[in-house]
Scaffold this motif. Structure first.
Motif, mmCIF file in Angstrom:
data_model
loop_
_atom_site.group_PDB
_atom_site.id
_atom_site.type_symbol
_atom_site.label_atom_id
_atom_site.label_comp_id
_atom_site.label_asym_id
_atom_site.label_seq_id
_atom_site.Cartn_x
_atom_site.Cartn_y
_atom_site.Cartn_z
ATOM 1 N N PHE A 1 65.417 36.956 -32.960
ATOM 2 C CA PHE A 1 65.283 38.306 -32.407
ATOM 3 C C PHE A 1 63.839 38.558 -31.944
ATOM 4 N N GLY A 2 63.694 39.010 -30.707
ATOM 5 C CA GLY A 2 62.368 39.348 -30.180
ATOM 6 C C GLY A 2 61.462 38.148 -30.002
ATOM 7 N N PHE A 3 62.073 36.962 -29.881
ATOM 8 C CA PHE A 3 61.263 35.735 -29.830
ATOM 9 C C PHE A 3 60.184 35.799 -28.754
ATOM 10 N N HIS A 4 60.573 36.122 -27.522
ATOM 11 C CA HIS A 4 59.603 36.079 -26.420
ATOM 12 C C HIS A 4 58.489 37.105 -26.606
ATOM 13 N N GLY A 5 58.857 38.271 -27.124
ATOM 14 C CA GLY A 5 57.862 39.313 -27.345
ATOM 15 C C GLY A 5 56.811 38.870 -28.343
ATOM 16 N N PHE A 6 57.288 38.409 -29.510
ATOM 17 C CA PHE A 6 56.325 38.054 -30.552
ATOM 18 C C PHE A 6 55.532 36.810 -30.160
ATOM 19 N N TYR A 7 56.194 35.911 -29.448
ATOM 20 C CA TYR A 7 55.481 34.720 -28.969
ATOM 21 C C TYR A 7 54.320 35.145 -28.063
ATOM 22 N N ALA B 1 70.449 39.110 -17.049
ATOM 23 C CA ALA B 1 69.905 40.139 -17.939
ATOM 24 C C ALA B 1 69.075 39.497 -19.043
ATOM 25 N N SER B 2 69.591 38.416 -19.596
ATOM 26 C CA SER B 2 68.915 37.755 -20.703
ATOM 27 C C SER B 2 67.533 37.251 -20.283
ATOM 28 N N HIS B 3 67.483 36.639 -19.109
ATOM 29 C CA HIS B 3 66.254 36.047 -18.625
ATOM 30 C C HIS B 3 65.208 37.118 -18.280
ATOM 31 N N VAL B 4 65.691 38.180 -17.612
ATOM 32 C CA VAL B 4 64.774 39.263 -17.240
ATOM 33 C C VAL B 4 64.198 39.915 -18.488
ATOM 34 N N LEU B 5 65.048 40.136 -19.477
ATOM 35 C CA LEU B 5 64.576 40.770 -20.712
ATOM 36 C C LEU B 5 63.549 39.882 -21.409
ATOM 37 N N ALA B 6 63.843 38.580 -21.485
ATOM 38 C CA ALA B 6 62.911 37.659 -22.147
ATOM 39 C C ALA B 6 61.549 37.719 -21.468
ATOM 40 N N GLN B 7 61.546 37.700 -20.150
ATOM 41 C CA GLN B 7 60.278 37.706 -19.423
ATOM 42 C C GLN B 7 59.546 39.033 -19.627
ATOM 43 N N LEU B 8 60.306 40.147 -19.583
ATOM 44 C CA LEU B 8 59.663 41.449 -19.769
ATOM 45 C C LEU B 8 59.059 41.570 -21.167
ATOM 46 N N GLN B 9 59.783 41.044 -22.160
ATOM 47 C CA GLN B 9 59.233 41.072 -23.525
ATOM 48 C C GLN B 9 57.936 40.281 -23.597
ATOM 49 N N LEU B 10 57.984 39.085 -23.032
ATOM 50 C CA LEU B 10 56.789 38.230 -23.068
ATOM 51 C C LEU B 10 55.590 38.961 -22.458
ATOM 52 N N PHE C 1 54.530 42.445 -24.384
ATOM 53 C CA PHE C 1 53.820 42.206 -25.646
ATOM 54 C C PHE C 1 52.447 41.579 -25.396
ATOM 55 N N SER C 2 52.324 40.795 -24.313
ATOM 56 C CA SER C 2 50.996 40.288 -23.952
ATOM 57 C C SER C 2 50.092 41.447 -23.553
ATOM 58 N N ALA C 3 50.672 42.388 -22.806
ATOM 59 C CA ALA C 3 49.912 43.581 -22.424
ATOM 60 C C ALA C 3 49.515 44.369 -23.662
ATOM 61 N N LEU C 4 50.422 44.387 -24.634
ATOM 62 C CA LEU C 4 50.125 45.090 -25.878
ATOM 63 C C LEU C 4 48.934 44.434 -26.582
ATOM 64 N N ALA C 5 48.949 43.097 -26.592
ATOM 65 C CA ALA C 5 47.831 42.382 -27.220
ATOM 66 C C ALA C 5 46.520 42.768 -26.548
#
Lengths: 90, 564
Positions: A55-61, B450-459, B462-466
């Motif tokens: 869960f949330g792998f890409h985010g936390f990575y 959807a899965s791919h777009v979400l994964a990229q947006l999370q990445l 969260f980098s922006a958050l860092a």
């Protein structure tokens, strides 16, 4: 804040000039991250590697990667930093 | 011979010779028209080999048209058009002439069907492009240009040697798959590697690109390294060694990018990082990964040029692109800011921007191929590139603390050039179909799930958050007026230093060697003098009687020997 630009009559104050708006931007990044985690609950994940199922792998990575990157680069600077004229004085 | 049998590179090279003869509006019109003619020329080509010439028993193929050469031909020609428009405000003709000839050389190279033709264009890109570095005008630009030229010409020499060895081994100089089976293959691999800025030979890129003029860097960013990517893809597809090399290229430059103050140098480091993705794609060698490499080269040229154009505009208006001197420029240059952000979003792979639809192919290919470590490094590098190119560049130039600097918006020609690049970045991101149709192999890939777009947006988020948290807490290293050492320190400082340290020793040795040699020569002279000099034994006049006596003794001796 080396040269704080004072708003003058010629130049109106911008939205980002106000500290509370910068704070709004900052907190909206947090909110966006939270929303992206929530969105994962509603999405059918299909991925290429096993670990991506976490869960949330890409985010936390991304978060860990970037913090590690910056801290490592900061340490690197201690070793590699030289004055701008380093290569000029011969 | 029809126009379709002539290399489109020659259209630009030949056409560039006219540029210095024209003035004012006429030259401006011509500079826009020439790449447009080039595009028309490209559209007339048909697949196959043309312009074959027999030379010293070898077949030269001056024009080979296939899907690989076409996709690079198109993007190089588009880059030439955008760069030419960006150069319109420059009055002196040198940069435009060199730039267009340089673009033509690179295009000639991707349409070359044999290694000798490739070599000629390879060296032409070197000598035309160094003029753009020197156009930076400073002493340090001149020196960086010399180092640049040394590496580029060196790469060409290796290519030539490799081609000769390859010809002796295989009997052919056709530019097909080469591989690392023989010494010729390794030489050519090294030649391509230097031009592709492989780790340890990468510094010519970060050294020279930030020294070039604002126009020069835009030209430079498009051609040299992507020509190397094209050459690697054709000659070394599926070479496993390229996977670790490429992964290393994606990862190590981002550490330097985080602490670099010169924002064009930050972009040069991220250029290196982006090349890494393409090199990994070549190394994996599947149709998906090679398509990914070609697609990524295509999108990368556009967004990299866009980023360099926005920083060039800042340099042109403010006179510096050092992060420590800038900030708050969005107030003065709002359009440039928007264009920069579009370039930043594209390089970061934000969905709906061009980087997303191309980089995903390489990452997916690594995932499908179960290259887990490589995949993890690429994902780290994706987060990292967003961090320094996606956020740092626009943040420190246009936002951050207000530097108090106020200037005019970029000139119209720069805005038009940036506008075209930005339009293409978004266009490809929203509608990747036309780009996919150009790729070397049939594409069966869907970036927008959807899965791919979400994964990229999370990445990315969260980098922006860092970044935000590190900025907020002031942990983020501030921009400083300083430089950082890279491996070029070895030949810019260490080797000259060693040489200097050993100078007294060498001098003493030379002095010692000199005096020993002097003494030997003097002794020899003295001994010759003793035997052959005036009044010496051999120079004396002898009486005739002694001569007669000597002959008598000789004859007696002879008689004696005869009877014995």
């Amino acid at each position: 804040m080396k040269h704080p630009a004072k708003p003058t009559a010629a130049e109106p104050e911008r939205w980002l000039d106000r500290a509370e708006n910068v704070r709004k931007v900052y907190y909206s990044v947090w909110i966006a991250c939270a929303l992206l985690l929530v969105a994962e609950l509603f999405i059918d994940k299909h991925v290429e590697l096993e670990m991506e199922h976490l869960f949330g792998f890409h985010g936390f990575y991304g978060l860990v990667a970037c913090v590690a990157l910056v801290l490592a680069a900061k340490a690197l600077r201690r070793v590699l930093k030289r004055p701008e004229s380093y290569y000029d004085d011969r | 011979m029809t126009i379709a049998e002539i290399s489109p590179g020659l259209t630009l090279i030949g056409g560039s010779l006219l540029i210095p003869l024209l003035r004012g509006r006429l030259r401006s019109a011509y500079l826009v028209l020439l790449p447009l003619l080039g595009l028309a020329h490209l559209s007339l080509l048909s697949m196959g080999e043309f312009g074959t010439v027999q030379f010293l028993g070898q077949k030269l193929v001056l024009l080979r048209v296939d899907r690989w050469s076409m996709v690079f031909g198109w993007i190089f020609m588009i880059a030439a058009l955008i760069s030419s428009i960006y150069a319109l405000h420059v009055r002196a003709p040198l940069q435009a002439t060199a730039g267009v000839a340089y673009a033509g050389s690179a295009i000639g190279a991707v349409f070359a069907g044999d290694l000798m033709t490739l070599f000629v264009y390879w060296e032409l890109t070197a000598v035309t492009s160094v003029l753009l570095v020197w156009a930076g005008g400073s002493v340090s630009a001149y020196r960086a240009g010399m180092r640049y030229l040394f590496m580029q010409i060196g790469s060409g020499v290796l290519l030539f040697c490799g081609a000769v060895v390859q010809m002796n081994a295989t009997g052919s100089i056709a530019f097909e798959h080469i591989g690392l089976d023989g010494p010729g293959g390794w030489l050519i691999f090294a030649a391509f590697g230097i031009k592709c800025a492989f780790p340890l030979v990468h510094t010519w890129l970060q050294d020279s690109y930030p020294e070039a003029s604002e126009v020069g860097t835009v030209f430079l960013s498009a051609f040299t390294t992507k020509l190397a990517v094209y050459a690697l893809a054709r000659g070394f597809a599926g070479t496993e060694l390229l996977i670790p090399i490429g992964a290393l290229m994606t990862a190590f430059p981002i550490f330097f990018a985080v602490i670099e103050n010169d924002l064009r140098k930050v972009l040069a480091y991220s250029l290196n990082n982006q090349l890494g993705f393409m090199v990994v794609g070549i190394g994996i060698g599947t149709e998906l990964s090679l398509n990914g490499t070609a697609a990524h080269a295509f999108t990368h040229i556009l967004y990299k040029a866009l980023l360099f154009m926005s920083m060039g505009a800042v340099l042109y208006r403010v006179g510096t692109v050092k992060g420590s001197e800038l900030g708050g420029l969005y107030k003065s240059m709002p359009l440039t800011t928007v264009f920069c952000i579009i370039g930043a979003a594209s390089i970061s792979g934000v969905p709906l921007f061009s980087g997303f639809v191309s980089k995903s192919m390489i990452l997916s290919a690594a995932g499908y191929g179960s290259y887990v470590v490589t995949w993890a490094v690429l994902l780290f590098a994706s987060a990292g590139v967003f961090h320094h190119s996606g956020i740092k560049i626009p943040y420190f130039a246009f936002f951050a603390h207000d530097s108090g600097k106020r200037c005019k918006e970029a000139p119209l020609n720069m805005l038009v050039a940036m506008g075209i690049a930005a339009f293409l970045c978004i266009g490809i991101g929203v509608m990747p179909g036309p780009l996919y149709a150009l790729l070397p192999y049939a594409v069966d890939y869907q970036p927008y799930t959807a899965s791919h777009v979400l994964a990229q947006l999370q990445l990315l988020m969260f980098s922006a958050l860092a970044f935000s948290v590190l900025m907020w807490t002031r942990i983020y290293p501030p921009e400083m007026r300083a430089i950082n050492l890279d491996v070029d320190w070895i030949w810019r400082r260490m080797l000259p230093g060693l040489l200097r340290a050993f100078t007294p020793l060498l001098r003493a040795m030379r002095r010692g060697a000199g005096s020993t040699a002097d003494a030997t020569v003097r002794a020899a002279q003295a001994s010759v003098e003793r035997t052959h000099g005036l009044d010496s034994r051999l120079a004396k006049t002898w009486p005739t009687g002694r001569m007669g006596l000597s002959v008598l003794i000789l004859l007696l001796g002879y008689l004696l020997l005869y009877y014995l």
